[in-house]
Enzyme design. Structure first.
Site, PDB file in Angstrom:
ATOM      1  N   HIS A   1     -10.413   2.088  -1.546  1.00 43.12           N
ATOM      2  CA  HIS A   1     -11.080   1.616   0.166  1.00 43.12           C
ATOM      3  C   HIS A   1     -11.780   0.126  -0.426  1.00 43.12           C
ATOM      4  CE1 HIS A   1     -10.572   4.129   4.431  1.00 43.12           C
ATOM      5  NE2 HIS A   1      -9.571   3.535   3.891  1.00 43.12           N
TER       6      HIS A   1
ATOM      7  N   HIS B   1       0.650  -1.357  -0.197  1.00 43.25           N
ATOM      8  CA  HIS B   1       0.003   0.017  -0.011  1.00 43.25           C
ATOM      9  C   HIS B   1       0.694   1.365   0.300  1.00 43.25           C
ATOM     10  CE1 HIS B   1      -3.789   1.695   0.961  1.00 43.25           C
ATOM     11  NE2 HIS B   1      -3.159   2.860   1.228  1.00 43.25           N
TER      12      HIS B   1
ATOM     13  N   HIS C   1     -10.724  -3.517   0.414  1.00 40.43           N
ATOM     14  CA  HIS C   1     -10.413  -3.799   1.481  1.00 40.43           C
ATOM     15  C   HIS C   1     -11.358  -3.247   2.414  1.00 40.43           C
ATOM     16  CE1 HIS C   1      -7.648  -4.902  -1.264  1.00 40.43           C
ATOM     17  NE2 HIS C   1      -7.536  -6.323  -0.107  1.00 40.43           N
TER      18      HIS C   1
END
Lengths: 744, 80, 221
Positions: free
Chosen positions: A98, A52, A100
């Site tokens: 966004h 990420h 997950h």
């Protein structure tokens, strides 16, 4: 160098397991430090080196995007992309996933997604003026889908409506490929003066580091690493890492930050997003080439007995970090107190190029900053190209008995049915500058630049079934369609942001999709002069080995110089002539017709000839600017027939189509050939447009005439508009009422 | 001491949230569910040990802010 | 001509309100911060804008209605200064006791944003006389808590007194008797869920809101 207390070095093995650092990565850390990291330091490495934050699987390929252009002020690398729109103003925008968190807790996941993307934009000094979102859910009949739709939509609305930024558009798809991994991609667009743009790099030494916003709690610890992991059984138990959004605090934070930005007080500023205090402090210091020292005792805390590890990894929302010009602390304090927000000086910039953290009188972290960035893992993962598919030959298909019924099937399918149930829950008008939003028949949202006659056009686009059939052509198409949608409202396309949603990059076929899509997008961006100025990558969208369809969502911004030189597809009147710009070859591969009428997802994606795309689009835009083309609609999903149906429904006026060419009529109607537009105009004006197109070498044909209360094809196959409207509007409310109805 | 204040809609005021909950409970197979009313619970810590004074103070809070007399009733529970 | 817009933390239609007032009066209104204990003297008109004051935590408008500036606003309203509350502003004015009734969660439980067709019920009010005999207008609505409630006796009374100023033609939120806007007994305070300030410019898709502001401000210009 300050020494690190050895007691923090205990339990490292567990920490490796817990922190998702691989054994090889741990070796690099040992080598760089010349010692074992303590738990705080390891936590910092693990989040900074997570997919990420580090883009370790994708970085190599992201470099293929063109990122510069005449209007680009800041491209990727800042919190958001910045483009010049004239008059000393800039548009600042970004899209972010966004996914997950939204699957695990749909309301809060989606809400905090909106909050995060807004912070990326106002961190740079922009007042947010528009929100968009691109949503992908699983099969409508999947038992979780309804609950996810209602939670995500309520979360987006709950946050966006409250902060007072209009949610003006977006797209929603349903596909069984998202059953285990929904996609929630939110985009924010802001407006700033060109000379008032703020960046994150801390370049000065000895400047105070200020923490502002909400207090820090234990929420969301390791959110960044969660976003980098594949789902498996039991992921729904992951709730503790989901953060809770507070749009009221965000609204105050926007106002307070913008107020402070209007004073000469801020040197640099960064929001605390994924990996909170860690990523913000590391990124500010390393991008400016300085060091940073924080005293965690001064961090405003919501819970008691928080450890240094917890504070550094917390993802509590609505927090910002800023480096102030010395002596400005009182200005910041005055403004943040006025807005009833926490403010604390928690550290100072140093000349050490190290991150030093103190907590309760001890040094709990002392890391050199360079290796966190420079030695971050960067993988050249093996990638396999997707199998090449053959096109569908329409002559081998049986023509539908009733073309109007086939059109009805498409227009009432989950792909094409009205999404009103969703956008009705979003405040589309707050700030009073919305000119066109989801409720208007326009290919892009249009938001006026406050107190001017200029406007931004905004769209989000991606056709995952094309990307799955052919990543390269699908990547090209996503960019081309965004460009086309901006063009269709009369805007000059400026630049894009993207949200690259894919499965597990450690699988070569997924990595192949990723590389293919990027290369196709990059090619389109180059040819269309449409650079990438910001974006985000979301990998591991995969559950139990089932990856999502490749979904490189594109968010695009264009400029309308004069609001009266714009087009929509409203305003149609009986007697208007319909023209089609661009060539129709009846390409049915990977089309909605194949999916919904033939029940077959096979076939190649429609090829995108970028030179043709540009030529046709430039022609259409010029006709809009000249005031001739006022009713324009791009053709995409469902081909010409669905474009015509959109226009008919928007105006509740029938359209009589006529075709006597060589293609089977259903291929002519439903083929999804690219680079095409529908234009409607009074007969004399339509004739002018037709003549201009011929002169410019742009393919043009007369499609039919507006009038009556049905869509007809060669005088038959009638589809009644009221029936079509009922079916088109009714699908999603009926699906969503399923919950309530079943409950009775 | 601690005050627990229950704020609930007056009888006769339609409670769509309660109805939705009731419908959902029935849908989930819970038998014998009648009407459901949704309210809120507010906990307030008070720096006093005097129950009577505490009650008066909390009542004033309810009348001034915590409940809307047009649509809501409240009840107060005090504990040490 | 002196107008003011009250700004609470969480107000988000304050700018929209200011733009509308400026468009009609040619002069920007004063923006008054909620923490101020007093409104400026000599105000001709006060607007309480929409938004989510204090996050609408507890109840929509409840916390804002208890803020310092509201004490003075109530006094000014009682003294006859015209006050318009839109959306959250309507919620705040009912919470402050200036207007009858209460605004509850929408019957559909969801936030609703759509153009709302309305009927003007009272053409003699200070806020609607400029519409002449025109009955039908469309203003956008955008709210989660717009479901107007009052007991039967109150409803009968306000209907009888001509305090119901606007009614929905298609009820979007469950409001009793389709009520979209009500005034106080004296007629100088109006609260309404629909947004007239978002219908004053051709780019909004309609200009039906202009006459509402002209009604109240026209004579003052």
């Amino acid at each position: 160098m300050a020494s690190v207390d050895p007691k923090y070095a205990e339990g490292i093995d567990e920490a490796i397991a817990l922190d998702h650092v691989t054994a090889e990565e741990y070796e690099v850390i040992l080598k760089e430090l010349g010692r074992a990291p303590n738990i705080v330091e390891l936590g910092i490495f693990s989040v900074m080196w997570s997919e990420h934050c580090s883009y370790k699987s994708s970085r190599l390929h992201l470099g293929k995007f063109p990122t510069t252009g005449e209007r680009v002020v800041y491209g990727p690398g800042e919190n958001a992309g910045v483009v010049d729109i004239g008059d000393n103003q800039v548009a600042i925008f970004k899209m972010e996933s966004h996914n997950h968190p939204s699957y695990i807790e749909p309301y809060q996941g989606a809400a905090t997604g909106v909050g995060g993307i807004l912070r990326d934009v106002f961190t740079m000094g922009a007042r947010p003026i528009a929100l968009m979102n691109a949503l992908r859910f699983g099969d409508p009949s999947h038992p979780k889908t309804r609950q996810l739709v209602s939670g995500v939509v309520a979360g987006i609305g709950g946050y966006g409506n409250c902060v007072g930024v209009p949610t003006v558009g977006g797209e929603t798809n349903f596909d069984k490929g998202y059953n285990g991994n929904i996609l929630v991609n939110a985009m924010a667009v802001g407006l700033a003066d060109r000379d008032k743009v703020f960046t994150a790099a801390a370049r000065e030494i000895g400047y105070p580091v200020l923490y502002v916003g909400s207090k820090t709690g234990r929420d969301g610890i390791h959110g960044a690493t969660m976003a980098s992991a594949e789902f498996g059984e039991g992921s729904e138990e992951n709730r503790p890492t989901v953060q809770v959004g507070d749009p009221f605090t965000e609204k105050k934070l926007i106002e307070a930050c913008l107020e402070l930005m209007s004073e000469d007080a801020i040197s640099s500023i960064q929001d605390m997003g994924a990996a909170g205090l860690t990523s913000s402090s590391v990124e500010m210091a390393s991008s400016g080439g300085v060091g940073i020292e924080l005293n965690l005792d001064h961090v405003p805390q919501r819970e008691t007995a928080m450890t240094a590890y917890e504070m550094m990894l917390s993802e509590s929302q609505e927090r910002m970090l800023m480096i102030l010009k010395p002596g400005s602390e009182h200005i910041a304090e005055r403004i943040f107190k006025k807005w009833d927000l926490d403010v604390a000086t928690i550290g100072v910039t140093t000349d050490t190029k190290r991150l030093v953290l103190k907590h309760k009188g001890e040094v709990v972290c002392d890391l050199p900053l360079d290796p966190i960035g420079d030695k971050a893992p960067k993988y050249d993962r093996p990638h396999l190209p997707s199998e090449v598919r053959a096109n569908i030959d329409p002559n081998r298909l049986k023509a539908p008995a009733h073309l109007g019924e086939a059109l009805y099937t498409l227009m009432t399918s989950p792909d094409m049915a009205s999404k009103r149930w969703i956008w009705e829950q979003y405040d589309r008008h707050v700030m009073a500058d919305t000119v066109a939003s989801s409720q208007n028949p326009a290919d892009a949202a249009i938001v006026r630049i406050h107190k001017s006659d200029k406007a931004l056009a905004i769209t989000t686009d991606c056709t995952p079934r094309y990307c799955y059939a052919d990543p390269y052509e699908g990547g090209k198409q996503a960019v081309a369609e965004a460009w086309r949608n901006l063009t269709a409202v009369g805007a000059e396309p400026i630049a894009i942001t993207d949200c690259l949603n894919f499965g597990n990059p450690e699988r070569p076929e997924i990595m192949g999709q990723f590389v293919g899509c990027i290369e196709g997008m990059a090619e389109a961006c180059r040819t269309l002069n449409f650079p990438v100025v910001s974006g985000n990558v979301s990998l591991y969208n995969e559950t139990d080995g089932q990856a999502i369809p490749p979904t490189p969502a594109v968010g695009a911004v264009g400029l309308i110089e004069q609001l009266d030189q714009r087009a929509t597809y409203g305003g149609l009147e009986a007697g208007d002539v319909l023209l089609i710009i661009g060539e129709t070859h009846g390409h049915l591969g990977a089309s909605l017709y194949m999916r919904h009428v033939e029940g077959d997802e096979d076939g190649s994606a429609p090829p995108v000839d970028l030179a043709v795309e540009k030529r046709n689009g430039d022609f259409v835009r010029a006709e809009i600017k000249a005031g001739r083309a006022k009713i324009v609609h791009d053709l995409s999903d469902g081909g010409l027939a669905c474009g015509v149906a959109d226009m008919a429904l928007a105006n509740m006026i029938g359209i009589k189509l006529a075709y006597n060419g060589d293609l089977p009529v259903f291929a002519w109607l439903f083929g999804e050939d690219q680079a095409r537009y529908l234009i409607a105009a009074k007969p004399a004006i339509a004739e002018d447009i037709r003549r201009n197109a011929k002169a410019a070498g742009v393919p043009v044909d007369v499609l039919g005439l507006a009038g009556g209360d049905a869509i007809t094809i060669n005088g038959g196959h009638g589809l009644d508009l009221i029936r079509l409207k009922t079916g088109h509007d009714g699908w999603l409310p009926a699906l969503m009422a399923g919950e309530a109805a079943a409950a009775e | 001491m601690k005050a627990r204040i229950h704020v609930f809609l007056k009888d006769g005021v339609l409670d769509p949230q309660g109805e939705a909950i009731s419908g959902s409970l029935k849908h989930l197979g819970f038998e014998g569910v009648g009407s459901v009313r949704q309210g809120k619970l507010i906990e307030v810590e008070l720096h006093t040990a005097d129950a009577e004074a505490a009650h008066d103070q909390v009542k004033a809070m309810c009348d001034k802010l915590l409940a809307n007399p047009v649509i809501e009733n409240y009840s107060i529970e005090l504990s040490a | 001509m002196k107008t003011a817009v009250i700004v609470f933390p969480g107000s988000n239609c304050d700018r929209d309100a200011a733009m509308a007032l400026e468009a009609v009066t040619g002069k920007a209104p004063l923006m008054v911060w909620h923490g101020d204990s007093q409104l400026p003297d000599g105000l001709d008109f006060i607007m309480v804008p929409g938004g989510f004051s204090y996050g609408d935590y507890l109840r929509s408008g409840a916390v804002a209605s208890r803020s310092p500036v509201m004490q003075d606003l109530v006094k000014k309203a009682e003294a006859g200064v015209p006050v318009l509350g839109v959306c959250n502003g309507f919620q705040i004015l009912t919470e402050a006791g200036l207007l009858p009734g209460a605004l509850m969660r929408n019957a559909g439980l969801r936030f609703v944003c759509e153009p709302a067709p309305l009927t003007i019920e009272n053409h003699n009010s200070a806020f609607t006389h400029a519409y002449g005999d025109r009955k039908d207008v469309v203003f956008p609505i955008a709210h989660h808590d717009g479901n107007f409630f009052a007991d039967q006796a109150t409803l009968d009374r306000i209907e009888g007194e001509g305090q119901v100023i606007l009614r929905y033609r298609k009820n979007p939120n469950g409001s009793m008797r389709d009520i979209a806007g009500v005034s106080n007994e004296k007629g100088n305070v109006l609260g309404m869920m629909p947004h007239p300030e978002r219908a004053i410019d051709a780019h909004h898709g309609g200009t039906d809101g202009l006459a509402l502001f002209e009604s109240i401000l026209g004579g003052l210009k």
